[in-house]
Design a protein around this motif. Structure first.
Motif, PDB file in Angstrom:
ATOM      1  N   LYS A  72       0.811  -1.537   0.615  1.00  0.00           N
ATOM      2  CA  LYS A  72       0.203  -0.033  -0.259  1.00  0.00           C
ATOM      3  C   LYS A  72       0.888   1.226  -0.187  1.00  0.00           C
ATOM      4  N   PRO A  73       0.488   2.164  -0.881  1.00  0.00           N
ATOM      5  CA  PRO A  73       1.723   3.773  -0.952  1.00  0.00           C
ATOM      6  C   PRO A  73       1.279   4.469   0.214  1.00  0.00           C
ATOM      7  N   ILE A  74       2.170   5.069   0.545  1.00  0.00           N
ATOM      8  CA  ILE A  74       1.965   6.171   1.516  1.00  0.00           C
ATOM      9  C   ILE A  74       2.834   7.440   0.952  1.00  0.00           C
ATOM     10  N   HIS A  75       2.626   8.775   1.734  1.00  0.00           N
ATOM     11  CA  HIS A  75       3.002   9.535   1.460  1.00  0.00           C
ATOM     12  C   HIS A  75       4.700  10.163   0.695  1.00  0.00           C
ATOM     13  N   GLY A  76       4.782   9.523  -0.953  1.00  0.00           N
ATOM     14  CA  GLY A  76       5.774  10.488  -1.052  1.00  0.00           C
ATOM     15  C   GLY A  76       6.275   9.198  -1.627  1.00  0.00           C
ATOM     16  N   SER A  77       5.471   8.024  -1.105  1.00  0.00           N
ATOM     17  CA  SER A  77       6.079   6.462  -2.391  1.00  0.00           C
ATOM     18  C   SER A  77       6.541   6.525  -3.972  1.00  0.00           C
ATOM     19  N   ILE A  78       7.494   5.874  -4.113  1.00  0.00           N
ATOM     20  CA  ILE A  78       7.224   6.185  -6.076  1.00  0.00           C
ATOM     21  C   ILE A  78       6.257   5.038  -6.340  1.00  0.00           C
ATOM     22  N   VAL A  79       5.384   5.455  -7.276  1.00  0.00           N
ATOM     23  CA  VAL A  79       4.245   4.495  -7.954  1.00  0.00           C
ATOM     24  C   VAL A  79       4.070   4.036  -9.089  1.00  0.00           C
ATOM     25  N   VAL A  80       3.627   3.401  -9.975  1.00  0.00           N
ATOM     26  CA  VAL A  80       3.051   3.008 -10.962  1.00  0.00           C
ATOM     27  C   VAL A  80       2.163   3.227 -10.958  1.00  0.00           C
ATOM     28  N   VAL A  81       1.523   3.982 -11.680  1.00  0.00           N
ATOM     29  CA  VAL A  81       0.246   4.283 -12.233  1.00  0.00           C
ATOM     30  C   VAL A  81      -0.581   4.430 -13.519  1.00  0.00           C
ATOM     31  N   GLU A  82      -2.197   3.667 -13.298  1.00  0.00           N
ATOM     32  CA  GLU A  82      -2.570   3.731 -14.991  1.00  0.00           C
ATOM     33  C   GLU A  82      -3.337   4.446 -14.969  1.00  0.00           C
ATOM     34  N   LEU A 140       0.819   2.665 -18.186  1.00  0.00           N
ATOM     35  CA  LEU A 140       1.575   3.260 -17.222  1.00  0.00           C
ATOM     36  C   LEU A 140       2.077   4.135 -16.675  1.00  0.00           C
ATOM     37  N   VAL A 141       2.342   5.012 -15.819  1.00  0.00           N
ATOM     38  CA  VAL A 141       3.476   6.275 -15.464  1.00  0.00           C
ATOM     39  C   VAL A 141       3.437   5.971 -13.975  1.00  0.00           C
ATOM     40  N   ILE A 142       5.139   6.757 -13.993  1.00  0.00           N
ATOM     41  CA  ILE A 142       5.665   6.766 -13.091  1.00  0.00           C
ATOM     42  C   ILE A 142       5.298   8.210 -12.243  1.00  0.00           C
ATOM     43  N   CYS A 143       4.539   7.539 -10.965  1.00  0.00           N
ATOM     44  CA  CYS A 143       4.058   9.088 -10.170  1.00  0.00           C
ATOM     45  C   CYS A 143       4.586   8.941  -8.881  1.00  0.00           C
ATOM     46  N   ARG A 144       4.605  10.030  -8.159  1.00  0.00           N
ATOM     47  CA  ARG A 144       4.578   9.957  -6.620  1.00  0.00           C
ATOM     48  C   ARG A 144       3.786  10.119  -5.594  1.00  0.00           C
ATOM     49  N   ARG A 186      -3.515  18.043  -0.624  1.00  0.00           N
ATOM     50  CA  ARG A 186      -4.718  16.984  -1.155  1.00  0.00           C
ATOM     51  C   ARG A 186      -4.064  15.737  -1.595  1.00  0.00           C
ATOM     52  N   ARG A 187      -4.917  14.692  -1.864  1.00  0.00           N
ATOM     53  CA  ARG A 187      -4.696  13.621  -2.166  1.00  0.00           C
ATOM     54  C   ARG A 187      -4.456  13.593  -3.929  1.00  0.00           C
ATOM     55  N   ARG A 188      -2.531  13.260  -4.251  1.00  0.00           N
ATOM     56  CA  ARG A 188      -2.895  13.310  -6.112  1.00  0.00           C
ATOM     57  C   ARG A 188      -1.892  12.602  -6.443  1.00  0.00           C
ATOM     58  N   PHE A 189      -1.635  12.661  -7.497  1.00  0.00           N
ATOM     59  CA  PHE A 189      -0.202  11.558  -8.143  1.00  0.00           C
ATOM     60  C   PHE A 189       0.590  12.582  -9.172  1.00  0.00           C
ATOM     61  N   ASP A 190       2.166  12.941  -8.235  1.00  0.00           N
ATOM     62  CA  ASP A 190       2.921  13.545  -9.343  1.00  0.00           C
ATOM     63  C   ASP A 190       3.348  12.916 -10.371  1.00  0.00           C
ATOM     64  N   ASN A 191       3.078  13.419 -11.666  1.00  0.00           N
ATOM     65  CA  ASN A 191       3.530  12.714 -12.592  1.00  0.00           C
ATOM     66  C   ASN A 191       5.387  12.833 -12.962  1.00  0.00           C
ATOM     67  N   LEU A 192       6.251  11.552 -12.445  1.00  0.00           N
ATOM     68  CA  LEU A 192       7.507  12.203 -12.697  1.00  0.00           C
ATOM     69  C   LEU A 192       7.821  12.239 -13.861  1.00  0.00           C
ATOM     70  N   GLU A 193       7.026  11.586 -15.122  1.00  0.00           N
ATOM     71  CA  GLU A 193       7.881  11.482 -16.434  1.00  0.00           C
ATOM     72  C   GLU A 193       7.446  12.580 -17.008  1.00  0.00           C
ATOM     73  N   LEU A 194       6.726  13.332 -16.715  1.00  0.00           N
ATOM     74  CA  LEU A 194       6.450  15.096 -17.099  1.00  0.00           C
ATOM     75  C   LEU A 194       5.772  16.060 -15.736  1.00  0.00           C
TER      76      LEU A 194
END
Length: 128
Positions: free
Chosen positions: A55-65, A70-74, A80-88
């Protein structure tokens, strides 16, 4: 006669990347990164070890569909809950409270990154 060697009782275990990087084989997947995110330690072409049972926690590097890709995000929880896109860099993907978004799913958590340091993009700049 002499004394017995103190190292005689020491036996070094062989190194196994499987044992070190994979704790749950049925939930572990591998993926190459398309783009680099050097500030997170992910270089372009890095091999990512992804555990879908974590389970991801704050700051985890994750792969998001997201939208079929599939995109690599933080994973960010606050403010507020969000995914920061690390590829863009600069692109964020908000996560609604109901977690019911078509085409948006946290696919897994990146637990290990293996970079090819011979072809790496790193430089000697300490201000990365």
């Amino acid at each position: 006669m002499g004394f017995p060697s103190p190292a005689k009782d020491y036996e070094e275990k062989s190194l196994s990347l499987d044992e070190m990087c994979i704790s749950r084989p049925a939930a572990t997947f591998f993926m190459h990164s398309r783009h680099g995110a050097p500030r997170t330690g992910v270089l372009a072409g890095a091999l990512l070890v992804i555990d879908r049972s974590v389970k991801p926690i704050h700051g985890s590097i994750v792969v998001v569909e997201f939208a079929g890709d599939l995109v690599i995000c933080r994973y960010v929880v606050s403010p507020r809950r969000r995914f920061d896109n690390l590829e863009l860099p600069g692109q964020t993907i908000p996560i609604p409270d109901d977690d019911d978004v078509d085409g948006l799913q946290c696919w897994g958590v990146v637990t290990w990154v293996i970079n090819n340091m011979r072809e790496g993009e790193m430089d000697d700049c300490p201000a990365m």
